[in-house]
Structures are given as C-alpha cells and as structure tokens.
Motif scaffolding. Structure first.
Motif, PDB file in Angstrom:
ATOM      1  N   ASP A   7       0.832  -1.203   0.000  1.00  0.00           N
ATOM      2  CA  ASP A   7       0.000   0.000   0.000  1.00  0.00           C
ATOM      3  C   ASP A   7       0.869   1.256   0.000  1.00  0.00           C
ATOM      4  O   ASP A   7       0.614   2.193  -0.750  1.00  0.00           O
ATOM      5  CB  ASP A   7      -0.920  -0.016   1.214  1.00  0.00           C
ATOM      6  CG  ASP A   7      -1.839   1.191   1.236  1.00  0.00           C
ATOM      7  OD1 ASP A   7      -2.639   1.335   0.283  1.00  0.00           O
ATOM      8  OD2 ASP A   7      -1.754   1.982   2.194  1.00  0.00           O
ATOM      9  N   ARG A  17      -2.930   9.165  -8.790  1.00  0.00           N
ATOM     10  CA  ARG A  17      -3.784   8.084  -9.307  1.00  0.00           C
ATOM     11  C   ARG A  17      -4.088   7.032  -8.245  1.00  0.00           C
ATOM     12  O   ARG A  17      -4.852   6.106  -8.481  1.00  0.00           O
ATOM     13  CB  ARG A  17      -3.107   7.393 -10.490  1.00  0.00           C
ATOM     14  CG  ARG A  17      -3.054   8.253 -11.725  1.00  0.00           C
ATOM     15  CD  ARG A  17      -2.619   7.467 -12.933  1.00  0.00           C
ATOM     16  NE  ARG A  17      -2.851   6.036 -12.752  1.00  0.00           N
ATOM     17  CZ  ARG A  17      -2.095   5.087 -13.266  1.00  0.00           C
ATOM     18  NH1 ARG A  17      -1.072   5.394 -14.006  1.00  0.00           N
ATOM     19  NH2 ARG A  17      -2.359   3.819 -13.061  1.00  0.00           N
ATOM     20  N   TYR A  18      -3.516   7.162  -7.065  1.00  0.00           N
ATOM     21  CA  TYR A  18      -3.651   6.161  -6.002  1.00  0.00           C
ATOM     22  C   TYR A  18      -5.116   5.886  -5.682  1.00  0.00           C
ATOM     23  O   TYR A  18      -5.532   4.737  -5.570  1.00  0.00           O
ATOM     24  CB  TYR A  18      -2.912   6.636  -4.753  1.00  0.00           C
ATOM     25  CG  TYR A  18      -3.090   5.728  -3.558  1.00  0.00           C
ATOM     26  CD1 TYR A  18      -2.357   4.559  -3.447  1.00  0.00           C
ATOM     27  CD2 TYR A  18      -3.989   6.044  -2.546  1.00  0.00           C
ATOM     28  CE1 TYR A  18      -2.514   3.725  -2.360  1.00  0.00           C
ATOM     29  CE2 TYR A  18      -4.156   5.215  -1.462  1.00  0.00           C
ATOM     30  CZ  TYR A  18      -3.417   4.058  -1.363  1.00  0.00           C
ATOM     31  OH  TYR A  18      -3.586   3.234  -0.285  1.00  0.00           O
ATOM     32  N   ARG A  19      -5.914   6.924  -5.536  1.00  0.00           N
ATOM     33  CA  ARG A  19      -7.335   6.764  -5.182  1.00  0.00           C
ATOM     34  C   ARG A  19      -8.124   6.069  -6.290  1.00  0.00           C
ATOM     35  O   ARG A  19      -9.130   5.423  -6.025  1.00  0.00           O
ATOM     36  CB  ARG A  19      -7.983   8.119  -4.884  1.00  0.00           C
ATOM     37  CG  ARG A  19      -7.509   8.717  -3.608  1.00  0.00           C
ATOM     38  CD  ARG A  19      -8.168   8.056  -2.456  1.00  0.00           C
ATOM     39  NE  ARG A  19      -7.778   8.694  -1.221  1.00  0.00           N
ATOM     40  CZ  ARG A  19      -7.949   8.136  -0.061  1.00  0.00           C
ATOM     41  NH1 ARG A  19      -8.506   6.968   0.029  1.00  0.00           N
ATOM     42  NH2 ARG A  19      -7.560   8.750   1.020  1.00  0.00           N
ATOM     43  N   GLN A  20      -7.695   6.204  -7.530  1.00  0.00           N
ATOM     44  CA  GLN A  20      -8.384   5.539  -8.639  1.00  0.00           C
ATOM     45  C   GLN A  20      -8.032   4.052  -8.698  1.00  0.00           C
ATOM     46  O   GLN A  20      -8.864   3.238  -9.056  1.00  0.00           O
ATOM     47  CB  GLN A  20      -8.013   6.205  -9.964  1.00  0.00           C
ATOM     48  CG  GLN A  20      -8.488   7.621 -10.079  1.00  0.00           C
ATOM     49  CD  GLN A  20      -7.877   8.325 -11.284  1.00  0.00           C
ATOM     50  OE1 GLN A  20      -6.913   7.847 -11.858  1.00  0.00           O
ATOM     51  NE2 GLN A  20      -8.446   9.475 -11.645  1.00  0.00           N
ATOM     52  N   VAL A  21      -6.798   3.706  -8.352  1.00  0.00           N
ATOM     53  CA  VAL A  21      -6.353   2.312  -8.430  1.00  0.00           C
ATOM     54  C   VAL A  21      -6.717   1.540  -7.169  1.00  0.00           C
ATOM     55  O   VAL A  21      -7.233   0.428  -7.235  1.00  0.00           O
ATOM     56  CB  VAL A  21      -4.824   2.249  -8.686  1.00  0.00           C
ATOM     57  CG1 VAL A  21      -4.330   0.821  -8.649  1.00  0.00           C
ATOM     58  CG2 VAL A  21      -4.497   2.893 -10.028  1.00  0.00           C
ATOM     59  N   VAL A  22      -6.463   2.121  -6.010  1.00  0.00           N
ATOM     60  CA  VAL A  22      -6.746   1.462  -4.737  1.00  0.00           C
ATOM     61  C   VAL A  22      -8.114   1.944  -4.262  1.00  0.00           C
ATOM     62  O   VAL A  22      -8.220   2.905  -3.503  1.00  0.00           O
ATOM     63  CB  VAL A  22      -5.640   1.765  -3.700  1.00  0.00           C
ATOM     64  CG1 VAL A  22      -5.915   1.056  -2.397  1.00  0.00           C
ATOM     65  CG2 VAL A  22      -4.287   1.388  -4.243  1.00  0.00           C
ATOM     66  N   THR A  23      -9.144   1.241  -4.683  1.00  0.00           N
ATOM     67  CA  THR A  23     -10.513   1.614  -4.336  1.00  0.00           C
ATOM     68  C   THR A  23     -10.956   0.887  -3.073  1.00  0.00           C
ATOM     69  O   THR A  23     -10.348  -0.092  -2.650  1.00  0.00           O
ATOM     70  CB  THR A  23     -11.480   1.261  -5.486  1.00  0.00           C
ATOM     71  OG1 THR A  23     -11.456  -0.153  -5.689  1.00  0.00           O
ATOM     72  CG2 THR A  23     -11.085   1.986  -6.768  1.00  0.00           C
ATOM     73  N   PHE A  24     -12.034   1.368  -2.507  1.00  0.00           N
ATOM     74  CA  PHE A  24     -12.590   0.755  -1.296  1.00  0.00           C
ATOM     75  C   PHE A  24     -12.963  -0.702  -1.559  1.00  0.00           C
ATOM     76  O   PHE A  24     -12.716  -1.578  -0.736  1.00  0.00           O
ATOM     77  CB  PHE A  24     -13.816   1.557  -0.827  1.00  0.00           C
ATOM     78  CG  PHE A  24     -14.444   1.005   0.412  1.00  0.00           C
ATOM     79  CD1 PHE A  24     -13.842   1.178   1.653  1.00  0.00           C
ATOM     80  CD2 PHE A  24     -15.624   0.289   0.344  1.00  0.00           C
ATOM     81  CE1 PHE A  24     -14.414   0.665   2.798  1.00  0.00           C
ATOM     82  CE2 PHE A  24     -16.208  -0.234   1.486  1.00  0.00           C
ATOM     83  CZ  PHE A  24     -15.605  -0.045   2.723  1.00  0.00           C
ATOM     84  N   LYS A  25     -13.567  -0.957  -2.698  1.00  0.00           N
ATOM     85  CA  LYS A  25     -13.987  -2.323  -3.039  1.00  0.00           C
ATOM     86  C   LYS A  25     -12.791  -3.269  -3.121  1.00  0.00           C
ATOM     87  O   LYS A  25     -12.849  -4.404  -2.638  1.00  0.00           O
ATOM     88  CB  LYS A  25     -14.735  -2.310  -4.382  1.00  0.00           C
ATOM     89  CG  LYS A  25     -15.396  -3.629  -4.728  1.00  0.00           C
ATOM     90  CD  LYS A  25     -16.063  -3.567  -6.090  1.00  0.00           C
ATOM     91  CE  LYS A  25     -17.362  -2.820  -5.967  1.00  0.00           C
ATOM     92  NZ  LYS A  25     -18.156  -2.872  -7.209  1.00  0.00           N
ATOM     93  N   ARG A  26     -11.689  -2.815  -3.696  1.00  0.00           N
ATOM     94  CA  ARG A  26     -10.491  -3.656  -3.806  1.00  0.00           C
ATOM     95  C   ARG A  26      -9.863  -3.902  -2.439  1.00  0.00           C
ATOM     96  O   ARG A  26      -9.359  -4.989  -2.163  1.00  0.00           O
ATOM     97  CB  ARG A  26      -9.481  -3.011  -4.749  1.00  0.00           C
ATOM     98  CG  ARG A  26      -9.931  -3.061  -6.189  1.00  0.00           C
ATOM     99  CD  ARG A  26      -8.948  -2.406  -7.114  1.00  0.00           C
ATOM    100  NE  ARG A  26      -9.446  -2.443  -8.478  1.00  0.00           N
ATOM    101  CZ  ARG A  26      -8.962  -1.728  -9.454  1.00  0.00           C
ATOM    102  NH1 ARG A  26      -7.949  -0.918  -9.249  1.00  0.00           N
ATOM    103  NH2 ARG A  26      -9.478  -1.820 -10.664  1.00  0.00           N
TER     104      ARG A  26
END
Length: 156
Positions: A7, A17-26
C-alpha cells in the motif's frame, strides 16, 4: 505487513492516481481474502502437516521478499526525490502556502520503523508457528505461549 508495504509502495509510485487504483472495493476484497486464508490455513494442518509447513515456509519467504523490495524501492525513490528538490531549490526558506505539507523526514522515520518491524517479525525466534513434527510449542521472544499449544505443552 506485506499488504501495508505494498500500500505504501503504491501510494508513493502512483501519487495522484492512487485513489483511482486502490478503491474501497479492492481493499475490502483483499482484507476478505486475507481473513479467508487465515481461517482456512489452520485446517490444512489437519490434512497434512508437511504440506502446511511447506506453504508457510514459501508464503513467509515470498512476503519477506515482497516487503523488502517495496521498502527498498520506496527508499531509493525518496532519496532521488530529495536530490531533485535540493537541486531545484533556489529559495532557502520554504514558502508557506497553507494546506497539506509532506514531511520527507517523517515519512522516512515511518519507513524505518516498518523496516525494523519486518526484521523483528521475520526473526526465527519470534515465530509462533510450530515446525512439522515438533513435540513442543515455540515460545516467542516475549515469553508468551503460543495460542494453539495444549496446556501440557506450554512453554515456560
């Protein structure tokens, strides 16, 4: 520990881009997978201690390698970033713009703390996982008995 190191590595390399790649669902999926593995793995000891011991050894080795590589890359990136900042710095006093200030010193201290924790946790004497065929439990360095030891086998 490995998930935390990955992480941090993604946060450092992906930046905006971190928030786009590491989403809550993932994140929820990864946590659920860790819990499922953590609940199923002890049952594998009932099937075969040798296979379970091999899985632990390989898994631990992979986690240590992945964690080490992540922190090494972060350390190299921070040093490169510091050199770039020092090369571009023309005004000696930083200007206060208000808002979020990133402290490289604080991040490096946090990184060093995590590296120390990884080293301590990967030290063989800290492990509470029994070796296949062992007659007794393995005590941790804190002299706390392993939670799965029967009362007659508790380490003193």
């Amino acid at each position: 520990m490995t998930a935390i190191s990955l992480d941090r590595y993604y946060a450092f390399t992906l930046r905006l881009r971190y928030r786009q790649v590491v989403t809550f669902k993932r994140v929820v999926f990864l946590l659920a997978a860790c819990w499922v593995f953590g609940l199923i793995w002890p049952l594998s000891w009932l099937l075969s201690e040798k296979i379970a011991g091999t899985v632990v050894t390989v898994g631990t080795f992979c986690c240590i390698v992945i964690t080490s590589i992540s922190y090494i890359k972060i350390t190299i990136g921070i040093r490169r970033h510091q050199r770039q900042i020092l090369a571009q710095q023309t005004i000696p006093a930083p200007q206060q713009h208000g808002g979020n200030h990133f402290s490289i010193g604080q991040y490096k201290k946090s990184l060093n703390t995590m590296q120390i924790r990884v080293k301590v946790c990967s030290y063989p004497g800290v492990s509470s996982v029994p070796e296949p065929g062992a007659n007794r439990c393995i005590a941790s360095t804190l002299d706390a008995p392993a939670p799965y030891c029967p009362p007659e086998l508790l380490c003193s």
